[in-house]
Every structure is written in C-alpha cells, then in structure tokens.
Design a protein around this motif. Structure first.
Motif, short mmCIF file in Angstrom:
data_model
loop_
_atom_site.label_atom_id
_atom_site.label_comp_id
_atom_site.label_asym_id
_atom_site.label_seq_id
_atom_site.Cartn_x
_atom_site.Cartn_y
_atom_site.Cartn_z
N GLY A 35 13.58 140.96 162.87
CA GLY A 35 12.61 141.95 163.31
C GLY A 35 11.35 141.90 162.46
N HIS A 36 10.44 142.80 162.77
CA HIS A 36 9.15 142.84 162.09
C HIS A 36 8.82 144.26 161.69
N ALA A 37 7.96 144.39 160.71
CA ALA A 37 7.55 145.71 160.24
C ALA A 37 6.83 146.50 161.33
N TRP A 38 6.25 145.86 162.30
CA TRP A 38 5.47 146.52 163.34
C TRP A 38 6.26 146.81 164.62
N ASP A 39 7.54 146.43 164.65
CA ASP A 39 8.29 146.58 165.89
C ASP A 39 8.38 148.03 166.40
N THR A 99 0.46 152.02 164.60
CA THR A 99 0.50 152.58 163.25
C THR A 99 0.47 151.48 162.21
N TRP A 100 1.21 150.41 162.47
CA TRP A 100 1.25 149.29 161.52
C TRP A 100 -0.15 148.66 161.38
N VAL A 101 -0.84 148.44 162.51
CA VAL A 101 -2.17 147.85 162.48
C VAL A 101 -3.13 148.76 161.73
N ARG A 102 -3.06 150.05 162.01
CA ARG A 102 -3.93 151.01 161.33
C ARG A 102 -3.71 150.95 159.81
N ALA A 103 -2.46 150.91 159.38
CA ALA A 103 -2.15 150.84 157.95
C ALA A 103 -2.67 149.55 157.34
N GLN A 104 -2.58 148.44 158.06
CA GLN A 104 -3.10 147.16 157.56
C GLN A 104 -4.61 147.23 157.38
N GLU A 108 -6.43 149.95 156.89
CA GLU A 108 -6.75 150.87 155.79
C GLU A 108 -6.50 150.20 154.43
N ALA A 109 -5.53 149.32 154.34
CA ALA A 109 -5.18 148.66 153.08
C ALA A 109 -6.11 147.49 152.76
N ASP A 110 -6.92 147.07 153.73
CA ASP A 110 -7.81 145.93 153.54
C ASP A 110 -9.04 146.36 152.75
N SER A 111 -9.13 145.96 151.50
CA SER A 111 -10.23 146.37 150.64
C SER A 111 -11.57 145.75 151.06
N ARG A 112 -11.54 144.70 151.84
CA ARG A 112 -12.78 144.06 152.29
C ARG A 112 -13.41 144.83 153.43
N ARG A 113 -12.62 145.68 154.07
CA ARG A 113 -13.09 146.42 155.25
C ARG A 113 -14.01 147.56 154.78
N THR A 114 -15.13 147.68 155.46
CA THR A 114 -16.06 148.77 155.11
C THR A 114 -16.13 149.75 156.27
N GLY A 115 -16.50 150.96 155.94
CA GLY A 115 -16.82 151.89 156.96
C GLY A 115 -15.80 152.76 157.44
#
Length: 79
Positions: A56-60, A65-70, A72-79
């Motif tokens: 299985g996968h963490a996003w199953d 919600t999994w995409v949103r958390a990814q 939010e955790a991306d420090s390169r993402r702005t805004g």
C-alpha cells in the motif's frame, strides 16, 4: 560470421531506400541488436513483476490530504 537470410522483395526495396545497397548488413545488424536488446529488457521487466510487496501507499486512504501535506512540507513552495 556470414549468414544467409531470405527477405521479401518489397522489404529489400525499402531497406535499400533507407540504408542503401552497400549498407544492408550494417543496417540489419543494428536492427537485430536493437530488437534483441529490447527483448532482453522485456524479459527483465517480466521476471521482476510481482517481486515487490504490495504494502500500500501513504496516500491510499485520502489522496487529497496526502498531497496537501506534501505541498505544505515543501520548503521551496512559496505563497
């Protein structure tokens, strides 16, 4: 090594148009090498099928919600 093969006339005509009459052997050799390499790769792929456990996968449970958390955790993402 020399090898005798038989090809359809239309196939030889197209081969001559693409490779030239003086380059038949080189063209055929390259085509055979490519085909054998492709088949070896497919053999490797087929032999590997099923070798990984389906754990299985963490996003199953909730992909959004999994995409949103990814994101939010991306420090390169702005805004």
């Amino acid at each position: 090594m020399r090898l005798h093969i038989t090809l359809d006339d239309e196939l030889v005509e197209e081969l001559d148009r693409r490779a030239g009459t003086r380059q038949r052997s080189a063209y055929i050799e390259a085509a055979v090498r490519q085909t054998l390499d492709d088949e070896r790769r497919w053999d490797d792929v087929e032999s590997a099928l099923g070798s990984l456990a389906d754990s299985g996968h963490a996003w199953d449970d909730d992909p959004a919600t999994w995409v949103r958390a990814q994101r939010e955790a991306d420090s390169r993402r702005t805004g």
